[in-house]
Design a protein around this motif. Structure first.
Motif, PDB file in Angstrom:
ATOM      1  N   ILE A  89       0.852  -1.178   0.000  1.00  0.00           N
ATOM      2  CA  ILE A  89       0.000   0.000   0.000  1.00  0.00           C
ATOM      3  C   ILE A  89       0.885   1.224   0.000  1.00  0.00           C
ATOM      4  O   ILE A  89       1.607   1.488   0.960  1.00  0.00           O
ATOM      5  CB  ILE A  89      -0.921   0.019   1.225  1.00  0.00           C
TER       6      ILE A  89
ATOM      7  N   SER B 166       2.036   5.362  -0.096  1.00  0.00           N
ATOM      8  CA  SER B 166       1.666   6.456   0.795  1.00  0.00           C
ATOM      9  C   SER B 166       0.483   7.231   0.271  1.00  0.00           C
ATOM     10  O   SER B 166      -0.240   7.864   1.021  1.00  0.00           O
ATOM     11  CB  SER B 166       2.856   7.395   0.985  1.00  0.00           C
TER      12      SER B 166
ATOM     13  N   SER C 253      -3.163   7.141  -1.974  1.00  0.00           N
ATOM     14  CA  SER C 253      -4.208   6.164  -2.291  1.00  0.00           C
ATOM     15  C   SER C 253      -4.178   5.799  -3.749  1.00  0.00           C
ATOM     16  O   SER C 253      -4.052   6.660  -4.618  1.00  0.00           O
ATOM     17  CB  SER C 253      -5.573   6.739  -1.919  1.00  0.00           C
TER      18      SER C 253
ATOM     19  N   GLU D  32      -3.336  13.363  -0.561  1.00  0.00           N
ATOM     20  CA  GLU D  32      -3.404  13.134   0.867  1.00  0.00           C
ATOM     21  C   GLU D  32      -2.464  14.111   1.560  1.00  0.00           C
ATOM     22  O   GLU D  32      -1.276  14.207   1.232  1.00  0.00           O
ATOM     23  CB  GLU D  32      -3.004  11.700   1.198  1.00  0.00           C
TER      24      GLU D  32
ATOM     25  N   LEU E 194      -1.314   8.506   7.187  1.00  0.00           N
ATOM     26  CA  LEU E 194      -2.326   7.628   7.753  1.00  0.00           C
ATOM     27  C   LEU E 194      -1.673   6.577   8.633  1.00  0.00           C
ATOM     28  O   LEU E 194      -0.597   6.047   8.324  1.00  0.00           O
ATOM     29  CB  LEU E 194      -3.117   6.940   6.644  1.00  0.00           C
TER      30      LEU E 194
ATOM     31  N   ARG F 275      -1.278   2.992   9.880  1.00  0.00           N
ATOM     32  CA  ARG F 275      -1.565   1.680   9.290  1.00  0.00           C
ATOM     33  C   ARG F 275      -2.551   0.894  10.139  1.00  0.00           C
ATOM     34  O   ARG F 275      -3.387   0.165   9.616  1.00  0.00           O
ATOM     35  CB  ARG F 275      -0.265   0.883   9.130  1.00  0.00           C
TER      36      ARG F 275
ATOM     37  N   VAL G  99      -6.018   2.071   9.270  1.00  0.00           N
ATOM     38  CA  VAL G  99      -6.459   1.499   7.989  1.00  0.00           C
ATOM     39  C   VAL G  99      -6.869   0.045   8.178  1.00  0.00           C
ATOM     40  O   VAL G  99      -7.898  -0.417   7.674  1.00  0.00           O
ATOM     41  CB  VAL G  99      -5.346   1.617   6.934  1.00  0.00           C
TER      42      VAL G  99
ATOM     43  N   SER H 293      -7.550  -0.869   0.254  1.00  0.00           N
ATOM     44  CA  SER H 293      -7.349   0.264  -0.651  1.00  0.00           C
ATOM     45  C   SER H 293      -8.409   1.338  -0.452  1.00  0.00           C
ATOM     46  O   SER H 293      -8.092   2.539  -0.369  1.00  0.00           O
ATOM     47  CB  SER H 293      -7.361  -0.227  -2.102  1.00  0.00           C
TER      48      SER H 293
ATOM     49  N   ARG I  49      -7.941   3.182   2.853  1.00  0.00           N
ATOM     50  CA  ARG I  49      -6.881   4.195   2.777  1.00  0.00           C
ATOM     51  C   ARG I  49      -7.385   5.447   2.062  1.00  0.00           C
ATOM     52  O   ARG I  49      -7.080   6.574   2.479  1.00  0.00           O
ATOM     53  CB  ARG I  49      -5.669   3.605   2.059  1.00  0.00           C
ATOM     54  N   LYS I  50      -8.153   5.252   0.995  1.00  0.00           N
ATOM     55  CA  LYS I  50      -8.670   6.422   0.267  1.00  0.00           C
ATOM     56  C   LYS I  50      -9.610   7.232   1.137  1.00  0.00           C
ATOM     57  O   LYS I  50      -9.491   8.458   1.237  1.00  0.00           O
ATOM     58  CB  LYS I  50      -9.392   5.959  -0.995  1.00  0.00           C
TER      59      LYS I  50
ATOM     60  N   GLY J 299      -7.949   8.939   3.920  1.00  0.00           N
ATOM     61  CA  GLY J 299      -7.173  10.063   3.414  1.00  0.00           C
ATOM     62  C   GLY J 299      -8.019  11.308   3.263  1.00  0.00           C
ATOM     63  O   GLY J 299      -7.531  12.431   3.430  1.00  0.00           O
TER      64      GLY J 299
END
Length: 396
Positions: free
Chosen positions: A216, A218, A220, A229, A233, A235, A238, A261, A264-265, A268
């Motif tokens: 993953i 940094s 998204s 972003e 974030l 981890r 997430v 994924s 994370r988006k 962000g």
């Protein structure tokens, strides 16, 4: 409907009525008259009670002379457009075949209705779904029609094989995971492999995001154009959101990388609104369940979650009310309250009826039933209505 007396009837030998186009005009006309007379009699055989109608009586019934019927009837019977039953009565094979098909359809429907009723009583079928929805599910599971030239055995074998392959794909685990975030199988392209482990997928999902996990990035992978972003974030955050999404959605293990994924988006965009994301996914799953559907991929949650996040952003951007400002007049407060109530009533009625045209036509009756104002369904009309009501009370 009265039927002929037959020990056996071969429906495969009944000729098509389209062959009337190639017959002489006199035969064509007599056949049509015979069929019309049987339709008027609501019968497929020329009988009167227990008596067989003679040819002279039939000619009188169809409006022909005895000679006209006698001259054409032998050819009509030879061509299969009319026939004699075991008792010698003249009947129409086509109308008898139609009667048999109608009875077969009625028997199938009665059997299906009985099976449906029993399934509802025993709880085998969910009461929240209609018979049409259940039938659509069953037809979809069967895979549709057979392919051209495919026998029943080949079709059944193919469908079994396809269903097993689909099930294997849905439950297929990822590559084996070893400690340290490295997989047992090296990637020939030298790209980092997924380092996601799954435990007890029936109840929860455990997602391993070690420090050495380079899967993953940094930023998204699903970032829209123009979005970046601005905050790093966590981890663990997430991982926690992805696990909650997998639990509330009921998706299979193959969707876990996509859950990471998307988490994370969304984090962000708003790191502090994990609960909002989970709530939006849970609400969308509920809507799908009401329609007899279930989510299969993470992609179905992209739009509803984004709408929830955008709506929260708009609410936060709204200016706070000035505490020093005078409160709105009472009639304005009543107009706002009734407008909100009618919006809810309109939405519920539309969901119940599913007919926009009907709701538009019958809205005045619906509004009166719920005690709503007698005015146009517009915010300005509601304000004007309550303003005038307040003016009448003050003048009195």
């Amino acid at each position: 409907m009265m039927r002929p007396e037959l020990a056996q009837f071969d429906r495969a030998t009944v000729p098509s009525l389209k062959l009337l186009r190639s017959m002489p005009a006199d035969l064509h006309g007599v056949i049509m008259k015979l069929h019309d007379a049987l339709k008027e009699m609501r019968s497929c055989v020329f009988r009167i009670g227990l008596d067989i109608m003679q040819d002279s009586e039939i000619a009188q019934q169809v409006g022909l002379s005895g000679d006209a019927l006698a001259d054409t009837l032998p050819d009509i019977i030879r061509k299969g457009m009319m026939a004699r039953d075991d008792g010698g009565a003249l009947f129409s094979p086509h109308m008898y075949d139609k009667l048999l098909r109608s009875e077969e359809r009625a028997a199938r429907k009665a059997s299906a209705d009985y099976a449906w009723q029993k399934a509802q009583e025993t709880g085998e079928e969910p009461s929240g779904l209609t018979r049409k929805q259940i039938t659509a599910r069953q037809n979809g599971a069967k895979g549709g029609r057979k392919r051209k030239g495919e026998t029943d055995e080949v079709y059944a074998a193919r469908r079994t094989r396809e269903m097993q392959e689909q099930k294997a794909q849905r439950t297929m685990p990822l590559m084996g995971v070893v400690s340290g975030g490295k997989t047992q199988t090296e990637n020939p392209n030298k790209k980092p492999n997924n380092a996601l482990g799954y435990e007890n997928l029936g109840s929860s999902v455990s997602i391993d995001l070690e420090e050495r996990d380079n899967n993953i990035p940094s930023t998204s992978i699903s970032t829209e154009p123009g979005e970046t972003e601005t905050q790093p974030l966590d981890r663990a955050q997430v991982k926690q959101l992805a696990a909650r999404i997998m639990a509330v959605s009921g998706l299979g293990a193959d969707q876990a990388p996509f859950a990471v994924s998307f988490s994370r988006k969304w984090l962000g965009q708003s790191p502090s609104r994990s609960d909002l994301v989970v709530s939006a996914i849970s609400a969308h799953c509920q809507k799908m369940s009401e329609n007899g559907e279930s989510p299969r991929t993470m992609g179905v949650f992209k739009a509803p979650v984004q709408r929830a996040l955008d709506g929260e952003d708009i609410i936060q951007m709204m200016p706070e009310p000035d505490p020093a400002a005078p409160p709105p007049p009472e009639w304005q407060q009543m107009a706002d309250a009734e407008w909100g109530r009618q919006t809810q009533i309109y939405s519920n009625t539309m969901r119940e009826w599913g007919d926009f045209g009907r709701l538009q036509r019958e809205w005045p009756q619906v509004a009166a039933k719920h005690g709503l104002p007698d005015c146009e369904r517009e915010k300005a009309a509601y304000c004007e209505y309550f303003r005038k009501q307040a003016g009448v009370q003050e003048a009195a």
